[in-house]
Design a protein around this motif. Structure first.
Motif, short mmCIF file in Angstrom:
data_model
loop_
_atom_site.label_atom_id
_atom_site.label_comp_id
_atom_site.label_asym_id
_atom_site.label_seq_id
_atom_site.Cartn_x
_atom_site.Cartn_y
_atom_site.Cartn_z
N ASP A 81 0.83 -1.20 0.00
CA ASP A 81 0.00 0.00 0.00
C ASP A 81 0.87 1.25 0.00
N LEU B 92 0.42 5.02 0.96
CA LEU B 92 -0.51 5.81 1.75
C LEU B 92 -0.01 7.25 1.86
N LYS C 216 -4.96 6.36 -0.94
CA LYS C 216 -4.35 5.04 -0.84
C LYS C 216 -4.28 4.42 -2.22
#
Length: 161
Positions: free
Chosen positions: A132, A134, A148
Motif C-alpha cells: 500500500d 498511503l 491510498k
C-alpha cells in the motif's frame, strides 16, 4: 518483526545530473519533530489494526472522509470512495476472525513537511499480500490517510503466481 526505513526528502540544490539524464540527490532532513514521527507511526498502527480486524467503526479515525483508493483487482483498475471502501471492509471476513497471524510492516516513511507524509506498507489480509502507498496529512493534530494506492502482490493461490 517490523522494520522501519526512513527516507528523507531531497532538495533541488543538492541535485547531481548524470550522463543518462537521471538525477541523484543527496538527502536532507526536513523539519519534522520526533513527536511527529512517533504520532505518524502510531497512526500507521491504527491502519494495520483496521486492516486486521475490519472494524469500520474506526474507519474515520484512520482515513479522511474524502480519501480515495486506487488499485487493480482482477485485472481492472478500481477507484473507490470511502463509502465504497467501507462496504468492502464490512463484507470482508477479517483476518482476526480467521485467527490469522498478523503480517504487516512499514517499508518506507517519508515526510514532505511536518503535516504531510508518505508511507509504503506491506499488509497481509487472509491469503492476500498487499503493498500500500498511503498519503497522510496531519489535520487538526491527527494523522489521516487522504489517498491510498494498493497493489496485490500475492493472493495466496499457487496457481496464480
Amino acid at each position: 518483526m517490523r522494520r522501519l526505513v526512513l527516507f528523507i526528502r531531497q532538495t533541488e540544490a543538492s541535485m547531481t545530473p548524470t550522463s543518462q539524464g537521471v538525477v541523484f540527490q543527496e538527502l536532507t532532513a526536513p523539519a519534522v519533530s520526533p513527536a511527529s514521527r512517533t504520532s505518524l507511526t502510531q497512526a500507521v498502527q491504527k491502519y494495520f489494526d483496521l486492516m486486521y480486524d475490519c472494524d469500520t467503526s474506526h474507519l474515520l479515525e484512520v482515513f479522511r472522509s474524502t480519501a480515495h483508493l486506487h488499485g487493480f483487482r482482477d485485472g481492472q483498475m478500481m477507484s473507490w470512495s470511502m463509502e465504497t471502501y467501507k462496504n468492502v471492509l464490512d463484507k470482508r471476513q477479517s483476518p482476526k476472525s480467521l485467527g490469522a497471524a498478523r503480517a504487516d510492516e512499514i517499508l518506507q516513511m517519508d515526510f514532505a513537511s511536518a503535516d504531510m507524509a508518505f508511507v509504503k506498507a506491506r499488509v497481509q489480509i487472509a491469503t492476500m499480500e498487499f503493498v500500500d502507498y498511503l498519503t497522510w496529512h496531519c489535520i487538526d493534530g491527527k494523522w489521516l490517510i487522504t489517498s491510498k494506492g494498493f497493489y496485490l502482490m500475492s493472493d495466496g493461490d499457487p496457481g496464480k503466481r
